[in-house]
Design a protein around this motif. Sequence first.
Motif, PDB file in Angstrom:
ATOM      1  N   PRO A 231      -7.854   1.075  -1.268  1.00 52.92           N
ATOM      2  CA  PRO A 231      -8.154  -0.179  -0.567  1.00 52.92           C
ATOM      3  C   PRO A 231      -9.494  -0.191   0.138  1.00 52.92           C
ATOM      4  N   THR A 232     -10.148   0.955   0.251  1.00 57.56           N
ATOM      5  CA  THR A 232     -11.454   0.996   0.914  1.00 57.56           C
ATOM      6  C   THR A 232     -12.587   1.059  -0.111  1.00 57.56           C
ATOM      7  N   TRP A 233     -12.382   0.509  -1.305  1.00 58.29           N
ATOM      8  CA  TRP A 233     -13.362   0.656  -2.379  1.00 58.29           C
ATOM      9  C   TRP A 233     -14.697   0.006  -2.059  1.00 58.29           C
ATOM     10  N   LEU A 234     -14.707  -1.007  -1.210  1.00 59.21           N
ATOM     11  CA  LEU A 234     -15.968  -1.617  -0.807  1.00 59.21           C
ATOM     12  C   LEU A 234     -16.632  -0.859   0.336  1.00 59.21           C
ATOM     13  N   LEU A 261       0.229   8.166   3.439  1.00 59.03           N
ATOM     14  CA  LEU A 261       0.145   6.887   2.736  1.00 59.03           C
ATOM     15  C   LEU A 261      -1.255   6.677   2.171  1.00 59.03           C
ATOM     16  N   CYS A 262      -2.284   6.966   2.958  1.00 59.21           N
ATOM     17  CA  CYS A 262      -3.664   6.814   2.481  1.00 59.21           C
ATOM     18  C   CYS A 262      -3.962   7.766   1.335  1.00 59.21           C
ATOM     19  N   ALA A 263      -3.440   8.982   1.404  1.00 58.16           N
ATOM     20  CA  ALA A 263      -3.686   9.963   0.348  1.00 58.16           C
ATOM     21  C   ALA A 263      -3.100   9.518  -0.980  1.00 58.16           C
ATOM     22  N   ALA A 264      -2.017   8.751  -0.926  1.00 62.43           N
ATOM     23  CA  ALA A 264      -1.351   8.301  -2.151  1.00 62.43           C
ATOM     24  C   ALA A 264      -2.009   7.075  -2.759  1.00 62.43           C
ATOM     25  N   ALA A 265      -3.071   6.549  -2.128  1.00 66.10           N
ATOM     26  CA  ALA A 265      -3.684   5.302  -2.578  1.00 66.10           C
ATOM     27  C   ALA A 265      -4.196   5.392  -4.008  1.00 66.10           C
ATOM     28  N   THR A 266      -4.715   6.545  -4.407  1.00 63.33           N
ATOM     29  CA  THR A 266      -5.220   6.704  -5.771  1.00 63.33           C
ATOM     30  C   THR A 266      -4.285   7.536  -6.642  1.00 63.33           C
ATOM     31  N   GLY A 267      -3.095   7.849  -6.146  1.00 65.57           N
ATOM     32  CA  GLY A 267      -2.118   8.602  -6.909  1.00 65.57           C
ATOM     33  C   GLY A 267      -2.328  10.096  -6.795  1.00 65.57           C
ATOM     34  N   CYS A 268      -1.310  10.827  -6.415  1.00 68.73           N
ATOM     35  CA  CYS A 268      -1.448  12.286  -6.298  1.00 68.73           C
ATOM     36  C   CYS A 268      -0.067  12.932  -6.279  1.00 68.73           C
ATOM     37  N   THR A 309       2.565   7.235  -5.827  1.00 75.08           N
ATOM     38  CA  THR A 309       1.636   6.118  -5.808  1.00 75.08           C
ATOM     39  C   THR A 309       2.131   5.078  -4.812  1.00 75.08           C
ATOM     40  N   LEU A 310       1.242   4.185  -4.430  1.00 76.80           N
ATOM     41  CA  LEU A 310       1.641   3.103  -3.536  1.00 76.80           C
ATOM     42  C   LEU A 310       2.508   2.098  -4.282  1.00 76.80           C
ATOM     43  N   SER A 311       3.528   1.601  -3.628  1.00 76.01           N
ATOM     44  CA  SER A 311       4.273   0.463  -4.148  1.00 76.01           C
ATOM     45  C   SER A 311       3.447  -0.799  -3.909  1.00 76.01           C
ATOM     46  N   GLN A 312       3.916  -1.916  -4.429  1.00 71.68           N
ATOM     47  CA  GLN A 312       3.218  -3.174  -4.161  1.00 71.68           C
ATOM     48  C   GLN A 312       3.139  -3.439  -2.660  1.00 71.68           C
ATOM     49  N   LEU A 313       4.242  -3.168  -1.946  1.00 74.79           N
ATOM     50  CA  LEU A 313       4.247  -3.366  -0.495  1.00 74.79           C
ATOM     51  C   LEU A 313       3.245  -2.422   0.181  1.00 74.79           C
ATOM     52  N   GLY A 314       3.191  -1.162  -0.277  1.00 72.17           N
ATOM     53  CA  GLY A 314       2.251  -0.209   0.290  1.00 72.17           C
ATOM     54  C   GLY A 314       0.811  -0.618   0.056  1.00 72.17           C
ATOM     55  N   ARG A 315       0.517  -1.112  -1.174  1.00 74.83           N
ATOM     56  CA  ARG A 315      -0.837  -1.588  -1.459  1.00 74.83           C
ATOM     57  C   ARG A 315      -1.207  -2.752  -0.567  1.00 74.83           C
ATOM     58  N   GLU A 316      -0.257  -3.686  -0.392  1.00 77.52           N
ATOM     59  CA  GLU A 316      -0.546  -4.849   0.447  1.00 77.52           C
ATOM     60  C   GLU A 316      -0.812  -4.436   1.892  1.00 77.52           C
ATOM     61  N   LEU A 317      -0.039  -3.443   2.368  1.00 77.32           N
ATOM     62  CA  LEU A 317      -0.245  -2.980   3.740  1.00 77.32           C
ATOM     63  C   LEU A 317      -1.629  -2.361   3.907  1.00 77.32           C
TER      64      LEU A 317
END
Length: 330
Positions: A231-234, A261-268, A309-317
């Motif tokens: 989510p911090t790609w910009l 949660l942040c570590a899982a943003a790109t899958g691990c 990986t993040l769920s849809q809810l996790g990505r939205e958060l």
Amino acid sequence: MSLRIHFSGADLARVTLAETPDPLWELLLSLHALQGPVDHPLFGRWAADVSLTAQVRELCRIAPARGYSPDFLTPGESARGLDAGLEAVLTTPVPRLRSELSLLNGPSWTKALGEPRSATLRDLVGGLAEYHRTAIQPHWSQIEKQVGGDRAARARVLLNGGVEALFSGLHPALRWQAPILELRGDHVQGDLYLNGRGLRLVPAFFCEGAPTLLADPGLPPVLVYPIAHDPTWLDPAGTARREFDWAALAALLGPTRAQVLCAAATGCNTTQLSKEAGISLASASYHASILREAGLLETQRAGTAVKHTLSQLGRELLTRQASLGATIVA
């Protein structure tokens, strides 16, 4: 509604995964994203920086956010790079242009695209190139990094669990029941028989919601699916992440779970979670289970391999907190 993709043994042997981001698929899907809500948590800041020239507005009219977009805009040659893809668009056979444009409820100027040696088609290709240069190319390194991370994760799943594990964990809208891969959604229906042609899987940065594919079943089959985003790609320097990690997000989840949660943003996997958060494997597994029960994480298993990986809810958060944090920092 749903589309059922029918595989034979030969098709399963010819399932491939795109090596790099496909520039014209990313271009088309970014035009869709550009027409989304201005407060989009993931693409809103990117869209705000795109100059909405008359040329870009016309591109949006030939690639509407909902409904049909012509297949000739995403040729298979694009897998070899932007120049090869644009050349394929420019040399699209006239009968195909006319056939696909007849399905598009587009502006009157699109009719001229189907004329032999059309100057309008050359102008369209020039517009696509300029849009890519200004709206997509500045972020290409981030796109390559995140699509590459998804590809590596999918490859591990394929190696450890085979095609069944790959399809089962690809996206919630997909359901694998051999020999059929069902794609559920309002944008698809019917049956697609691969007939020995195999299927090319294309992870896409700008893809949102459900996976998508070409409308013409006679073209080489591809399935384009969304990746899990950082989510911090910009904000590759991480200033926005620091802002929300230890303020809103840490207050909500606690600092350790915020890190997980942040570590899982790109899958691990769990080992990577423990390293990112600076905690033991047992603790990483425990916190991942709590986040999973809360609906913020998803865990895919293929044999002994585990991927969080993040769920849809996790990505939205995370994307919501990242966009708010970036606004505060700016």
